[in-house]
Design a protein around this motif. Structure first.
Motif, PDB file in Angstrom:
ATOM      1  N   LEU A 151      14.221   6.153   0.073  1.00 14.62           N
ATOM      2  CA  LEU A 151      13.667   6.575   1.360  1.00 14.62           C
ATOM      3  C   LEU A 151      12.690   5.520   1.858  1.00 14.62           C
ATOM      4  CD1 LEU A 151      14.121   9.108   3.034  1.00 14.62           C
ATOM      5  CD2 LEU A 151      12.215  10.207   1.846  1.00 14.62           C
ATOM      6  N   PHE A 180      15.598   8.863  -5.074  1.00 14.16           N
ATOM      7  CA  PHE A 180      15.643   9.390  -3.708  1.00 14.16           C
ATOM      8  C   PHE A 180      14.418   8.938  -2.932  1.00 14.16           C
ATOM      9  CE2 PHE A 180      14.472  12.690  -0.631  1.00 14.16           C
ATOM     10  CZ  PHE A 180      15.632  12.795   0.121  1.00 14.16           C
ATOM     11  N   ALA A 181      13.247   9.137  -3.521  1.00 18.25           N
ATOM     12  CA  ALA A 181      11.998   8.767  -2.849  1.00 18.25           C
ATOM     13  C   ALA A 181      11.903   7.254  -2.667  1.00 18.25           C
ATOM     14  CB  ALA A 181      10.798   9.274  -3.647  1.00 18.25           C
ATOM     15  N   PHE A 235      -5.325   4.032   7.991  1.00 17.12           N
ATOM     16  CA  PHE A 235      -4.123   3.379   8.515  1.00 17.12           C
ATOM     17  C   PHE A 235      -3.036   3.315   7.450  1.00 17.12           C
ATOM     18  CE2 PHE A 235      -1.303  -0.152   9.319  1.00 17.12           C
ATOM     19  CZ  PHE A 235      -1.029  -0.030  10.665  1.00 17.12           C
ATOM     20  N   GLU A 236      -3.414   2.880   6.238  1.00 12.59           N
ATOM     21  CA  GLU A 236      -2.415   2.756   5.165  1.00 12.59           C
ATOM     22  C   GLU A 236      -1.798   4.115   4.853  1.00 12.59           C
ATOM     23  OE1 GLU A 236      -1.699  -0.140   4.694  1.00 12.59           O
ATOM     24  OE2 GLU A 236      -3.520  -1.296   5.062  1.00 12.59           O
ATOM     25  N   ASP A 253       9.679   9.552   8.963  1.00  9.41           N
ATOM     26  CA  ASP A 253      10.756   8.978   9.767  1.00  9.41           C
ATOM     27  C   ASP A 253      12.057   8.939   8.981  1.00  9.41           C
ATOM     28  OD1 ASP A 253       9.012   8.659  11.853  1.00  9.41           O
ATOM     29  OD2 ASP A 253       8.706   6.505  11.561  1.00  9.41           O
ATOM     30  N   ILE A 265      12.890  10.891   6.500  1.00  8.95           N
ATOM     31  CA  ILE A 265      13.359  12.271   6.336  1.00  8.95           C
ATOM     32  C   ILE A 265      14.075  12.736   7.601  1.00  8.95           C
ATOM     33  CG2 ILE A 265      12.561  14.664   6.123  1.00  8.95           C
ATOM     34  CD1 ILE A 265      10.227  13.455   4.354  1.00  8.95           C
ATOM     35  N   PHE A 322       0.560   5.023   7.670  1.00  8.70           N
ATOM     36  CA  PHE A 322       1.724   4.135   7.623  1.00  8.70           C
ATOM     37  C   PHE A 322       2.738   4.647   6.608  1.00  8.70           C
ATOM     38  CE2 PHE A 322       3.932   0.514   5.682  1.00  8.70           C
ATOM     39  CZ  PHE A 322       4.489  -0.107   6.793  1.00  8.70           C
ATOM     40  N   ALA A 323       2.261   4.938   5.399  1.00  7.97           N
ATOM     41  CA  ALA A 323       3.157   5.421   4.348  1.00  7.97           C
ATOM     42  C   ALA A 323       3.732   6.788   4.700  1.00  7.97           C
ATOM     43  CB  ALA A 323       2.404   5.495   3.015  1.00  7.97           C
ATOM     44  N   HIS A 325       0.828  -1.202   0.000  1.00  8.62           N
ATOM     45  CA  HIS A 325       0.000   0.000   0.000  1.00  8.62           C
ATOM     46  C   HIS A 325       0.866   1.257   0.000  1.00  8.62           C
ATOM     47  CE1 HIS A 325      -4.201  -1.219   0.259  1.00  8.62           C
ATOM     48  NE2 HIS A 325      -3.841  -2.223   1.034  1.00  8.62           N
ATOM     49  N   ALA A 326       1.921   1.238   0.810  1.00  5.91           N
ATOM     50  CA  ALA A 326       2.752   2.438   0.959  1.00  5.91           C
ATOM     51  C   ALA A 326       3.465   2.762  -0.351  1.00  5.91           C
ATOM     52  CB  ALA A 326       3.762   2.243   2.087  1.00  5.91           C
ATOM     53  N   ARG A 363      15.628  10.946   9.765  1.00  2.00           N
ATOM     54  CA  ARG A 363      16.931  10.301   9.882  1.00  2.00           C
ATOM     55  C   ARG A 363      17.962  10.971   8.967  1.00  2.00           C
ATOM     56  NH1 ARG A 363      15.721   5.815   7.998  1.00  2.00           N
ATOM     57  NH2 ARG A 363      17.815   5.029   7.600  1.00  2.00           N
ATOM     58  N   ALA A 390       9.873  13.951  -2.984  1.00  2.00           N
ATOM     59  CA  ALA A 390       9.595  12.589  -2.525  1.00  2.00           C
ATOM     60  C   ALA A 390       8.172  12.472  -1.980  1.00  2.00           C
ATOM     61  CB  ALA A 390      10.603  12.181  -1.460  1.00  2.00           C
ATOM     62  N   ASP A 445       4.226   8.094   7.679  1.00  2.00           N
ATOM     63  CA  ASP A 445       5.214   7.993   8.755  1.00  2.00           C
ATOM     64  C   ASP A 445       6.506   7.351   8.272  1.00  2.00           C
ATOM     65  OD1 ASP A 445       3.593   9.261  10.583  1.00  2.00           O
ATOM     66  OD2 ASP A 445       2.631   7.400  11.228  1.00  2.00           O
ATOM     67  N   LEU A 446       6.375   6.404   7.337  1.00  4.05           N
ATOM     68  CA  LEU A 446       7.566   5.795   6.749  1.00  4.05           C
ATOM     69  C   LEU A 446       8.443   6.894   6.139  1.00  4.05           C
ATOM     70  CD1 LEU A 446       8.427   2.837   6.541  1.00  4.05           C
ATOM     71  CD2 LEU A 446       7.258   2.692   4.337  1.00  4.05           C
ATOM     72  N   LEU A 447       7.804   7.796   5.404  1.00  2.00           N
ATOM     73  CA  LEU A 447       8.538   8.874   4.746  1.00  2.00           C
ATOM     74  C   LEU A 447       9.070   9.881   5.765  1.00  2.00           C
ATOM     75  CD1 LEU A 447       6.124   9.277   1.721  1.00  2.00           C
ATOM     76  CD2 LEU A 447       8.578   8.780   1.536  1.00  2.00           C
TER      77      LEU A 447
END
Lengths: 238, 238
Positions: free
Chosen positions: A218, A214-215, B210-211, B221, B223, B214-215, A145-146, B225, B146, B217-219
DNA sequence: ACCTGAACACCGTTCAAGT
DNA sequence: ACCTGAACACCGTTCAAGT
């Protein structure tokens, strides 16, 4: 004028020939292939009355589905049996290269209401790479999904930088840039940062391939970290 | 029949009234608002001859630009002065809630060739949040690419799960699921994993919110880092 | 039985005629 | 000067008429 095009196309119509001609017509129309494409124009290109197409495709929607399947079928299957991360990376990059050769395809795929067989087969293969790499079904599900449309090589940019940028005259561009800098100073600053290592002016001066990778990295790096951490959807996400 | 709709709309036409009616008409058409919308239908809704619209908008493209600006203008500006990460997160989530109220908007925004003023103002504001949070212009630039259309709340999913899923009969759904499981076993496994904590069957049973988070926060987080690591576009990405 | 021309119900927009 | 009806050049698709 130009009623009959290439003589080779006088062969009897078939679903195959209709689909190939449809993809070729959309390709020839460049970035606006999705809008320029019509049943009537396709029929004309084939030297055929519009109704003749309906013997081989139920309607325009079904024809578009077929075109999507042709394009998605072009995506190279992974050859290397590397780790899941490089395998997925390579797979997505080759999907992107196919989309770059059919600039109309992303828009048409987005217009479909559901996945076509070739898309399902492609997703099945990518899921297999994640699962074989050790990711749980739970994590793989959310990761698919992400990644979303990026799996098929979509850039997911807000506006198409590689498209038909009018390329205004230097004077006009300078004046427009000055106006833009006044109204949107933060945007202007970022555009200037991008222009550092690029030759172009504000706007279209970004390296699409760099931004895509880059994306993608990530996301893949984030996914790797979740996997190593043993993430599950019931555990806290931070 | 139904020639004259609401009597209140007999007021003299203006650009404002045309734009409001256009958004209302697209909203009323639900998920297919983008396709169902036409100049002629809008004119009819306003009890006006189609040509009358062209006194207030140059053409359909300009009208769509105006509609986009109305919707993007609805996005709530951040109130809290929290850290950049929660500020951006909150900003994007409120953009998403606006898009969910105008299901036609994502498709129309994607059809625009360039950013409208309201979109530029929105992007300017998000860039400001990153920069004020200490991110470099370089990193902010790539991060904006991104995030891409997700900045405006786009789900970026391959297919719209929340849309007009036909909801087939249990028997048909069971048979279809069996066929799908045979042809695309990995997809079926992932769908089953998703159905664990959901009540629905294969396909539309995912929690969109949620999906999306999730996506996102993945990005974010990732960024964070890169930022803490002092990432620049000339440094190695791994 | 097969094919296809005309027709239908649209679309965005131009343009000249009417006020 | 302003407004608007008819018209133009499209579109996807139906349907009946012709072979």
């Amino acid at each position: 004028m130009a009623e009959e095009r290439r003589g080779a196309e006088r062969a009897p119509l078939s679903r195959e020939r209709v689909l190939h001609a449809a993809v070729a017509l959309a390709d020839a129309s460049g970035a606006s292939g999705a809008e320029a494409f019509s049943m009537r124009r396709l029929a004309q290109e084939l030297g055929v009355v519009p109704m003749a197409l309906y013997k081989h495709v139920a309607n325009k929607e079904e024809l578009l589905d077929g075109m999507v399947d042709m394009v998605v079928g072009e995506i190279a299957r992974p050859t290397t049996s590397a780790d899941w991360k490089s395998a997925v990376r390579q797979q997505i990059l080759s999907a992107r290269s196919v989309l770059l050769h059919h600039r109309w395809a992303a828009r048409v795929i987005e217009s479909r209401t559901g996945p076509t067989p070739a898309v399902l087969a492609y997703l099945d293969s990518v899921i297999g790479t994640f699962r074989d790499g050790g990711l749980s079904a739970d994590l793989t599900h959310h990761v698919m999904h992400a990644l979303g449309s990026r799996l098929l090589g979509f850039s997911q940019e807000l506006f198409d930088t590689g498209g038909a940028a009018p390329t205004p005259s230097p004077a006009t561009a300078g004046a427009a840039a000055a106006d833009l800098a006044r109204a949107y100073p933060r945007v202007a600053e970022i555009a200037a940062a991008a222009a550092h290592d690029m030759d172009s002016a504000v706007g279209g001066g970004c390296d699409d391939q760099f931004e895509f990778e880059f994306a993608l990295d990530l996301l893949l790096d984030g996914i790797e970290r979740l996997h190593h951490r043993g993430w599950t959807s019931t555990s806290p996400s931070t």
